[in-house]
Design an enzyme around this catalytic site. Sequence first.
Site, PDB file in Angstrom:
ATOM      1  N   SER A   1       3.579  -2.199  10.293  1.00 29.12           N
ATOM      2  CA  SER A   1       5.038  -2.213  10.440  1.00 29.12           C
ATOM      3  C   SER A   1       5.690  -3.545  10.058  1.00 29.12           C
ATOM      4  CB  SER A   1       5.453  -1.791  11.853  1.00 29.12           C
ATOM      5  OG  SER A   1       4.998  -0.467  12.120  1.00 29.12           O
TER       6      SER A   1
ATOM      7  N   GLY B   1       2.912  -1.121   4.299  1.00 30.46           N
ATOM      8  CA  GLY B   1       2.929   0.300   3.939  1.00 30.46           C
ATOM      9  C   GLY B   1       4.351   0.756   3.676  1.00 30.46           C
ATOM     10  N   GLY B   2       4.985   1.293   4.714  1.00 25.47           N
ATOM     11  CA  GLY B   2       6.311   1.902   4.572  1.00 25.47           C
ATOM     12  C   GLY B   2       7.316   1.049   3.823  1.00 25.47           C
TER      13      GLY B   2
ATOM     14  N   ASN C   1       0.860  -1.184   0.000  1.00 29.13           N
ATOM     15  CA  ASN C   1       0.000   0.000   0.000  1.00 29.13           C
ATOM     16  C   ASN C   1       0.901   1.239   0.000  1.00 29.13           C
ATOM     17  OD1 ASN C   1      -1.800   2.038   0.549  1.00 29.13           O
ATOM     18  ND2 ASN C   1      -2.355   1.299   2.604  1.00 29.13           N
ATOM     19  N   TRP C   2       0.987   1.877  -1.145  1.00 27.06           N
ATOM     20  CA  TRP C   2       1.891   3.038  -1.263  1.00 27.06           C
ATOM     21  C   TRP C   2       1.321   4.279  -0.583  1.00 27.06           C
ATOM     22  CZ3 TRP C   2       3.869   3.157  -7.086  1.00 27.06           C
ATOM     23  CH2 TRP C   2       4.457   1.915  -7.401  1.00 27.06           C
ATOM     24  N   LYS C   3       0.060   4.243  -0.224  1.00 28.31           N
ATOM     25  CA  LYS C   3      -0.615   5.408   0.375  1.00 28.31           C
ATOM     26  C   LYS C   3      -0.396   6.640  -0.519  1.00 28.31           C
ATOM     27  CE  LYS C   3      -0.249   3.171   4.809  1.00 28.31           C
ATOM     28  NZ  LYS C   3      -0.144   3.255   6.246  1.00 28.31           N
TER      29      LYS C   3
ATOM     30  N   GLU D   1      -6.860   4.371   8.097  1.00 26.30           N
ATOM     31  CA  GLU D   1      -6.725   5.807   7.801  1.00 26.30           C
ATOM     32  C   GLU D   1      -8.014   6.351   7.172  1.00 26.30           C
ATOM     33  OE1 GLU D   1      -3.029   5.407   5.661  1.00 26.30           O
ATOM     34  OE2 GLU D   1      -2.108   4.790   7.552  1.00 26.30           O
TER      35      GLU D   1
ATOM     36  N   GLY E   1       2.549   2.169  10.815  1.00 25.23           N
ATOM     37  CA  GLY E   1       3.456   3.303  10.651  1.00 25.23           C
ATOM     38  C   GLY E   1       4.176   3.709  11.918  1.00 25.23           C
TER      39      GLY E   1
ATOM     40  N   HIS F   1      -9.540   0.745   5.259  1.00 26.49           N
ATOM     41  CA  HIS F   1      -8.245   0.975   5.883  1.00 26.49           C
ATOM     42  C   HIS F   1      -8.433   1.905   7.086  1.00 26.49           C
ATOM     43  CE1 HIS F   1      -4.171   2.387   6.571  1.00 26.49           C
ATOM     44  NE2 HIS F   1      -3.779   1.274   5.971  1.00 26.49           N
TER      45      HIS F   1
ATOM     46  N   GLU G   1      -5.097  -5.220  10.752  1.00 23.51           N
ATOM     47  CA  GLU G   1      -4.092  -4.182  10.965  1.00 23.51           C
ATOM     48  C   GLU G   1      -4.370  -3.452  12.275  1.00 23.51           C
ATOM     49  OE1 GLU G   1      -2.203  -2.862   7.036  1.00 23.51           O
ATOM     50  OE2 GLU G   1      -4.056  -1.748   7.224  1.00 23.51           O
TER      51      GLU G   1
HETATM   52  P1  PGA Z   1       2.909   0.246   7.644  1.00 28.48           P
HETATM   53  O1  PGA Z   1       1.442   0.429   7.012  1.00 28.48           O
HETATM   54  O2  PGA Z   1       3.483  -1.022   7.066  1.00 28.48           O
HETATM   55  O3  PGA Z   1       3.674   1.473   7.209  1.00 28.48           O
HETATM   56  O4  PGA Z   1       2.751   0.152   9.120  1.00 28.48           O
HETATM   57  C1  PGA Z   1       0.584  -0.667   6.853  1.00 28.48           C
HETATM   58  C2  PGA Z   1      -0.750  -0.221   6.296  1.00 28.48           C
HETATM   59  O5  PGA Z   1      -1.244   0.838   6.689  1.00 28.48           O
HETATM   60  O6  PGA Z   1      -1.345  -0.889   5.438  1.00 28.48           O
END
Ligand code: PGA
Length: 253
Positions: A215, A236-237, A9-11, A99, A175, A97, A169
């Site tokens: 993470s 994500g990251g 997930n590149w966000k 967010e 993050g 998600h 998650e």
């Molecule tokens: P993260 O994000 O790996 O940066 O913690 C995961 C996500 O939000 O899907």
Amino acid sequence: MRKKIVAGNWKMNKSFEEGLALASEIVNFYKDEVHSDVEAVLIPPFIHLVSVGRLLDHPHVQLGAQNCHQEVSGAYTGEVSAAMLSSAGAQYVILGHSERRQYFGEEEGLLAKKIRTALAAGLKPIYCVGETKEEREDNRHFDVIESQVEGALSVFSAEELKTLVIAYEPVWAIGTGLTASPEQAQEVHAFIRNLLEKRFGASFSQLVPILYGGSVNPTNAAELFSKRDIDGGLVGGASLKSRDFINIIQSFV
Ligand code: PGA
């Protein structure tokens, strides 16, 4: 055998050029180094979907989107429909998600509509659930996850949900560099699978891939992926660096 999936997930990251470079590095690494049937899903921002999709010439590297609107079409300025995503080449769409729940007020009723629209457009939903830090500290995480699962999925039949993917998650792990321990994650994954079994039956529950997110990195992925009910990751990251993303995919033994 359940499908193994690592979704990146590149966000809201990467310029057009950076996105294309990342995607082509991942495809090249994948072709050279990955000899398993783990499915990689690249999930760039909407605007890069078509161009990234054109680079994905490997059968195990797929394209996904980060969200879609709940209506099929219409006067919704600034929004993107599930059918548009599908016509742009996306196979998957992330829905719910944390967010989106936190910053855009998305909750289960709306998410059920989005899941329905996504399925109708032929997209595979990656439906995200997870508790906040406070909810875990109050020992309410199972209740929260149950209401997120039931609230969005109970209006569907098993047949309708046959392409469903779930991502667990924990919000406190996204993050933050904090990861759920493999045991904590496995406990929740088994709980989710049990909820699915109660509602949709054993054969359905055994087929739904449940990904862990929060993470995930090349150091912790192998232990997480070794757990019985963890079928991959939503990353994500670490999905923003091709080497790290490939190393995570290679963490499946
Ligand atoms: P993260 O994000 O790996 O940066 O913690 C995961 C996500 O939000 O899907």
